[in-house]
Enzyme design. Structure first.
Site, PDB file in Angstrom:
ATOM      1  CG  ASP A   1      -0.148  -0.144   2.405  1.00 27.71           C
ATOM      2  OD1 ASP A   1       0.940   0.237   2.482  1.00 27.71           O
ATOM      3  OD2 ASP A   1      -0.867  -0.106   3.499  1.00 27.71           O
ATOM      4  CB  SER A   2       0.423   4.646  -0.774  1.00 23.02           C
ATOM      5  OG  SER A   2      -0.716   5.051   0.179  1.00 23.02           O
TER       6      SER A   2
ATOM      7  CG  PHE B   1      -5.704   2.648   5.561  1.00 23.17           C
ATOM      8  CD1 PHE B   1      -7.238   2.994   5.392  1.00 23.17           C
ATOM      9  CD2 PHE B   1      -5.583   1.586   6.894  1.00 23.17           C
ATOM     10  CE1 PHE B   1      -8.024   2.615   6.244  1.00 23.17           C
ATOM     11  CE2 PHE B   1      -6.743   1.144   7.473  1.00 23.17           C
ATOM     12  CZ  PHE B   1      -8.155   1.582   7.357  1.00 23.17           C
TER      13      PHE B   1
ATOM     14  CG  ASP C   1      -5.432   6.618  -0.801  1.00 22.84           C
ATOM     15  OD1 ASP C   1      -4.444   6.385  -0.046  1.00 22.84           O
ATOM     16  OD2 ASP C   1      -6.641   5.611  -0.597  1.00 22.84           O
TER      17      ASP C   1
ATOM     18  CD  GLN D   1     -10.155   6.975  -0.460  1.00 20.86           C
ATOM     19  OE1 GLN D   1     -11.389   7.088  -0.081  1.00 20.86           O
ATOM     20  NE2 GLN D   1      -9.280   6.307  -0.291  1.00 20.86           N
TER      21      GLN D   1
ATOM     22  CG  ASP E   1      -5.809  -5.750   1.874  1.00 25.00           C
ATOM     23  OD1 ASP E   1      -6.400  -5.185   1.075  1.00 25.00           O
ATOM     24  OD2 ASP E   1      -5.729  -5.596   2.993  1.00 25.00           O
TER      25      ASP E   1
ATOM     26  CB  CYS F   1      -9.920 -27.475   6.815  1.00 25.86           C
ATOM     27  SG  CYS F   1      -8.396 -26.366   6.580  1.00 25.86           S
TER      28      CYS F   1
ATOM     29  CB  CYS G   1      -4.836 -26.235   6.953  1.00 30.37           C
ATOM     30  SG  CYS G   1      -5.357 -26.040   8.659  1.00 30.37           S
TER      31      CYS G   1
ATOM     32  CB  CYS H   1      -7.781 -29.194   9.852  1.00 32.27           C
ATOM     33  SG  CYS H   1      -8.540 -27.483  10.168  1.00 32.27           S
TER      34      CYS H   1
ATOM     35  CG  HIS I   1      -8.081 -23.182  10.175  1.00 29.82           C
ATOM     36  ND1 HIS I   1      -8.618 -24.351   9.633  1.00 29.82           N
ATOM     37  CD2 HIS I   1      -9.140 -22.392  10.562  1.00 29.82           C
ATOM     38  CE1 HIS I   1     -10.015 -24.252   9.104  1.00 29.82           C
ATOM     39  NE2 HIS I   1     -10.197 -23.001   9.782  1.00 29.82           N
TER      40      HIS I   1
HETATM   41 ZN   LIG Z   1      -7.595 -26.015   8.903  1.00 32.79          ZN
END
Ligand SMILES: [Zn+2]
Length: 374
Positions: free
Chosen positions: A92-93, A96, A146, A194, A271, A309, A311, A314, A340
């Site tokens: 990002d710039s 924010f 911005d 914006q 994001d 899941c 992962c 899990c 997870h």
């Molecule tokens: Zn998981």
């Protein structure tokens, strides 16, 4: 940067595509895990790359500018080398964070003067300097400076911030093009639409920014305290104003059940700190809804966190063990929980993408809506 559109949903605005970055292709729609300080908190890079198969992550310019500093990162070969991450990075710039973290800031036409939240030192971010900082990082995708407002904002305040955002985008973009010509870098710079929650301002801003003919466009100024229905409404009216053949990025959203909603409105990139931040606080997102791991009902629960899941967390551990780690304040909890939650977000996006390619996205969206919010 080439954005290849692969499929478009016939009934919603959903799109599937591939974004070709200098550090590899990124399949869209995509969720970008947030690595604020050049680390997705708690996750080693090898897990991000191999287990989670993240193709792009986000890092925050404000934080890395203050510590360890962009010049140091440049000296050490850029951000990819510094953090040993071979795939794409979006930064990002810094705008924010300046507006949300730093007090004593002063906005002028030149830029924004602010004090570091770390030691109080004064710094100035200009549209040109934030481009230079991101060039020092070597980011694949950079964002223009911005002016971000909190919610609610008056029409007059929003108009003035939007007009400044457009002027800053022009100067930042021109500076970027000069640097690009000098150095031959292949990175992209995205302008940010914006205009707070006002449709006329969003539209005016988008029209002005289109003149830059950028590789992609972002919708900013959301997730600043407004109700979520309003964020969706703003995106619904703004996204169609942006070029169809460029990626569209909504900054800082959202909850797992909101991801398909943004995609349905024509968004390709998102994001959010939620999966990683909530993980550390013991709030886990599963295919059956939220699990608050500290609850006593998980004390002797031998089941995996989410049986659907795949992962490592899990596949390997019980809810009882995860609850124990959380209650004991063990570091491993953060790592397993973040792994997870990020997997849950990336899997959700992969399912969305698959359904767009197969032409079944409307049914997917209907099922998410029927299940209610998580
Ligand atoms: Zn998981």
């Amino acid at each position: 940067m080439l954005f290849e559109l692969q499929a478009q949903c016939a009934t919603t605005g959903a799109r599937a595509g591939i974004l070709h970055t200098p550090h590899g292709p990124v399949e869209t729609p995509v969720f970008m895990p947030v690595g604020t300080q050049a680390t997705v908190k708690g996750l080693p890079q090898c897990w991000l790359e191999q287990d989670l198969d993240a193709k792009i992550i986000l890092a925050n310019t404000y934080h890395l500018f203050l510590r360890p500093g962009h010049e140091l990162i440049r000296e050490l070969g850029g951000l990819h080398k510094f953090m040993s991450w071979p795939r794409a990075i979006l930064t990002d710039s810094g705008g924010f964070q300046v507006f949300s973290l730093s007090d004593l800031r002063k906005i002028s036409e030149e830029g924004v003067l602010f004090r570091s939240h770390l030691n109080g030192d004064a710094h100035l971010f200009t549209p040109e300097s934030t481009v230079d900082v991101q060039l020092a990082f070597g980011s694949d995708i950079m964002m223009v400076l911005d002016e971000c407002l909190s919610y609610p904002a008056s029409h007059a305040a929003a108009q003035s911030a939007m007009e400044r955002t457009v002027r800053w985008a022009r100067s930042g973009y021109n500076h970027f093009l000069r640097r690009k010509e000098e150095t031959g870098i292949r990175s992209s710079l995205f302008p940010i639409v914006q205009g707070s929650m006002f449709a006329d301002l969003r539209s005016a801003c988008a029209n002005e920014l289109l003149e830059l003919n950028a590789d992609g466009y972002a919708i900013g100024g959301l997730s600043v305290g407004e109700p979520r229905a309003l964020s969706l409404e703003v995106v619904e009216t703004t996204a169609p104003l942006l070029p169809e053949n460029r990626p569209r990025y909504v900054m800082g959203v959202g909850m797992p059940d909101e991801l398909p909603e943004y995609v349905a409105r024509g968004i390709d990139m998102m994001d959010c700190v939620l999966p990683s931040r909530n993980a550390r606080n013991g709030c886990l997102f599963t295919s059956a809804g939220k699990v608050i791991i500290k609850q006593s009902r998980y004390r002797n629960d031998p089941a995996p966190l989410d049986a659907r899941c795949g992962c490592y967390t899990c596949r390997t551990f019980s809810r009882a063990y995860l609850r124990h780690l959380f209650q004991a304040g063990e570091i491993l909890f953060s790592t397993l929980a973040t792994l997870h939650n990020v997997q849950h977000y990336l899997d959700t996006m992969r399912q969305i993408r698959q359904s767009i390619l197969l032409g079944t996205f409307p049914a997917y969206l209907a099922a998410v809506r029927a299940a209610g919010s998580v």
